[in-house]
Scaffold this motif. Structure first.
Motif, mmCIF file in Angstrom:
data_model
loop_
_atom_site.group_PDB
_atom_site.id
_atom_site.type_symbol
_atom_site.label_atom_id
_atom_site.label_comp_id
_atom_site.label_asym_id
_atom_site.label_seq_id
_atom_site.Cartn_x
_atom_site.Cartn_y
_atom_site.Cartn_z
ATOM 1 N N PRO A 72 11.589 -0.134 13.988
ATOM 2 C CA PRO A 72 11.601 0.729 12.803
ATOM 3 C C PRO A 72 10.254 1.431 12.610
ATOM 4 O O PRO A 72 9.196 0.915 12.976
ATOM 5 N N TYR A 73 10.338 2.615 12.028
ATOM 6 C CA TYR A 73 9.142 3.366 11.651
ATOM 7 C C TYR A 73 8.871 3.170 10.151
ATOM 8 O O TYR A 73 9.803 3.124 9.332
ATOM 9 N N TYR A 74 7.579 3.119 9.830
ATOM 10 C CA TYR A 74 7.143 3.073 8.430
ATOM 11 C C TYR A 74 6.044 4.119 8.235
ATOM 12 O O TYR A 74 5.238 4.374 9.140
ATOM 13 N N VAL A 75 6.038 4.694 7.056
ATOM 14 C CA VAL A 75 5.068 5.744 6.753
ATOM 15 C C VAL A 75 4.250 5.339 5.533
ATOM 16 O O VAL A 75 4.762 4.700 4.602
ATOM 17 N N VAL A 76 2.971 5.713 5.537
ATOM 18 C CA VAL A 76 2.079 5.435 4.412
ATOM 19 C C VAL A 76 1.199 6.661 4.185
ATOM 20 O O VAL A 76 0.944 7.439 5.111
ATOM 21 N N ILE A 85 -0.976 15.516 1.360
ATOM 22 C CA ILE A 85 -0.021 15.940 2.388
ATOM 23 C C ILE A 85 -0.126 15.115 3.670
ATOM 24 O O ILE A 85 0.743 15.221 4.540
ATOM 25 N N ASP A 86 -1.154 14.290 3.812
ATOM 26 C CA ASP A 86 -1.385 13.573 5.069
ATOM 27 C C ASP A 86 -0.671 12.223 5.073
ATOM 28 O O ASP A 86 -0.589 11.547 4.043
ATOM 29 N N ARG A 87 -0.209 11.823 6.260
ATOM 30 C CA ARG A 87 0.513 10.558 6.404
ATOM 31 C C ARG A 87 0.139 9.869 7.715
ATOM 32 O O ARG A 87 -0.267 10.515 8.689
ATOM 33 N N ILE A 88 0.316 8.547 7.725
ATOM 34 C CA ILE A 88 0.258 7.738 8.941
ATOM 35 C C ILE A 88 1.624 7.096 9.127
ATOM 36 O O ILE A 88 2.179 6.517 8.180
ATOM 37 N N ILE A 89 2.172 7.215 10.325
ATOM 38 C CA ILE A 89 3.465 6.607 10.643
ATOM 39 C C ILE A 89 3.245 5.561 11.732
ATOM 40 O O ILE A 89 2.538 5.819 12.718
ATOM 41 N N VAL A 102 1.009 4.242 16.622
ATOM 42 C CA VAL A 102 0.416 4.765 15.385
ATOM 43 C C VAL A 102 0.330 6.281 15.521
ATOM 44 O O VAL A 102 -0.172 6.796 16.534
ATOM 45 N N TYR A 103 0.800 6.998 14.502
ATOM 46 C CA TYR A 103 0.780 8.461 14.503
ATOM 47 C C TYR A 103 0.110 8.967 13.221
ATOM 48 O O TYR A 103 0.194 8.319 12.170
ATOM 49 N N VAL A 104 -0.501 10.125 13.329
ATOM 50 C CA VAL A 104 -0.946 10.855 12.137
ATOM 51 C C VAL A 104 -0.138 12.145 12.064
ATOM 52 O O VAL A 104 0.210 12.744 13.087
ATOM 53 N N THR A 105 0.170 12.560 10.842
ATOM 54 C CA THR A 105 0.958 13.774 10.655
ATOM 55 C C THR A 105 0.681 14.340 9.269
ATOM 56 O O THR A 105 -0.119 13.790 8.496
ATOM 57 N N GLN A 106 1.350 15.426 8.948
ATOM 58 C CA GLN A 106 1.189 16.047 7.632
ATOM 59 C C GLN A 106 2.468 16.767 7.252
ATOM 60 O O GLN A 106 3.269 17.143 8.116
ATOM 61 N N HIS A 107 2.650 16.948 5.949
ATOM 62 C CA HIS A 107 3.788 17.731 5.480
ATOM 63 C C HIS A 107 3.573 19.202 5.814
ATOM 64 O O HIS A 107 2.444 19.688 5.902
ATOM 65 N N HIS A 108 4.676 19.904 5.977
ATOM 66 C CA HIS A 108 4.640 21.286 6.442
ATOM 67 C C HIS A 108 4.902 22.245 5.285
ATOM 68 O O HIS A 108 5.959 22.185 4.642
ATOM 69 N N PHE A 164 0.809 -1.225 0.000
ATOM 70 C CA PHE A 164 0.000 0.000 0.000
ATOM 71 C C PHE A 164 0.845 1.281 0.000
ATOM 72 O O PHE A 164 0.364 2.345 0.381
ATOM 73 N N GLY A 165 2.093 1.161 -0.417
ATOM 74 C CA GLY A 165 2.959 2.338 -0.467
ATOM 75 C C GLY A 165 3.728 2.600 0.818
ATOM 76 O O GLY A 165 4.381 3.650 0.947
ATOM 77 N N PHE A 166 3.694 1.692 1.788
ATOM 78 C CA PHE A 166 4.517 1.839 2.998
ATOM 79 C C PHE A 166 6.002 1.884 2.624
ATOM 80 O O PHE A 166 6.459 1.170 1.733
ATOM 81 N N HIS A 167 6.753 2.710 3.330
ATOM 82 C CA HIS A 167 8.211 2.713 3.198
ATOM 83 C C HIS A 167 8.817 3.216 4.510
ATOM 84 O O HIS A 167 8.118 3.777 5.358
ATOM 85 N N ARG A 168 10.114 3.010 4.667
ATOM 86 C CA ARG A 168 10.780 3.345 5.926
ATOM 87 C C ARG A 168 10.752 4.849 6.188
ATOM 88 O O ARG A 168 10.943 5.667 5.287
#
Length: 248
Positions: free
Chosen positions: A77-81, A109-113, A125-131, A54-58
């Motif tokens: 390890p952390y992965y982001v999608v 711009i939204d991501r889950i890490i 589980v985290y939610v974040t966004q590009h700045h 699903f597009g996960f990567h480190r």
């Protein structure tokens, strides 16, 4: 860093809002399709972030320009999608990516890490966004998501979840075409017994003859009086004059 435990906290955080951002839909997909809960509510991974599903990567959690890291240092390890342009992101449901467009810069711009333990369990589980349209993540818009909030989301339909969040998909406004009522023009014609009197109408039809398209009232009199007696002619003229005055 505040942990989001309730729907109201998620809504107030502003994550994934407004349209065309996709973060809320991404989180709904994650809660329903990418995680399940085992004994003692451990978070079991139903996808394979390490394999790029699903597009996960480190996510390397590097220091930013101020010497800070976005997330705590841990042994997992952390992965982001969430990057809809990453290889494998096409596996995400259509409802997650349907509003993605190069001309809508907020649509991606939204991501889950996640932090992954032993490639089987999610630790955090985290939610974040590009700045500000950069490659940096916004630390002020980064929140841990609790297990209880994920469980709440799992019990909801997508429509109810988005409505609860106050998220509304943009709808192109529809402006109806103006309705023009066309009424054909009419001509009123009066026909007395003797002279023909035809007043023109201001709404005259295009096919009307030129004689009836002005504002004058015309009286047509057949001039056959030459063979009549002068007194009879005078009487006839008076009668016609009275008729003319009555019409006017």
């Amino acid at each position: 860093m505040e942990t989001l435990n309730e729907l109201s906290q998620l809504r107030d955080s502003g994550f994934g809002q407004p349209w065309p951002r996709h973060g809320l839909k991404l989180l709904y997909w994650f809660a329903n399709d990418c995680v399940s809960f085992g004994n003692e509510n451990i978070m079991i991974s139903e996808c394979d972030p390490a394999d790029g599903d699903f597009g996960f990567h480190r996510f390397k959690n590097r220091y930013d320009e101020y010497g800070d890291k976005l997330l705590p240092d841990i042994d997992f390890p952390y992965y982001v999608v969430g990057n809809l342009n990453s290889p494998g992101a096409e596996e995400l449901p259509d409802y997650v990516s349907e509003d993605n467009s190069p001309v809508l810069h907020n649509s991606n711009i939204d991501r889950i890490i996640v932090s992954l333990y032993d490639e089987e369990w999610f630790h955090r589980v985290y939610v974040t966004q590009h700045h500000n349209r950069s490659n940096d993540y916004d630390p002020n818009a980064t929140y841990p998501i609790s297990r209880s909030l994920l469980m709440i989301i799992r019990r909801m339909s997508l429509e109810d979840f988005l409505e609860e969040m106050g998220y509304f998909t943009y709808i192109q406004p529809f402006y109806p075409m103006p309705v023009i009522n066309y009424s054909p023009q009419t001509t009123n014609t009066f026909r007395p017994d003797l002279p023909a009197v035809t007043p023109s109408s201001s709404d005259s039809d295009d096919s009307e003859s030129p004689e009836t398209q002005n504002n004058d009232t015309k009286i047509q009199i057949d001039d056959d009086t030459s063979s009549q007696h002068p007194s009879e002619n005078l009487t006839m003229i008076r009668r016609l004059w009275n008729i003319f005055c009555t019409i006017l």
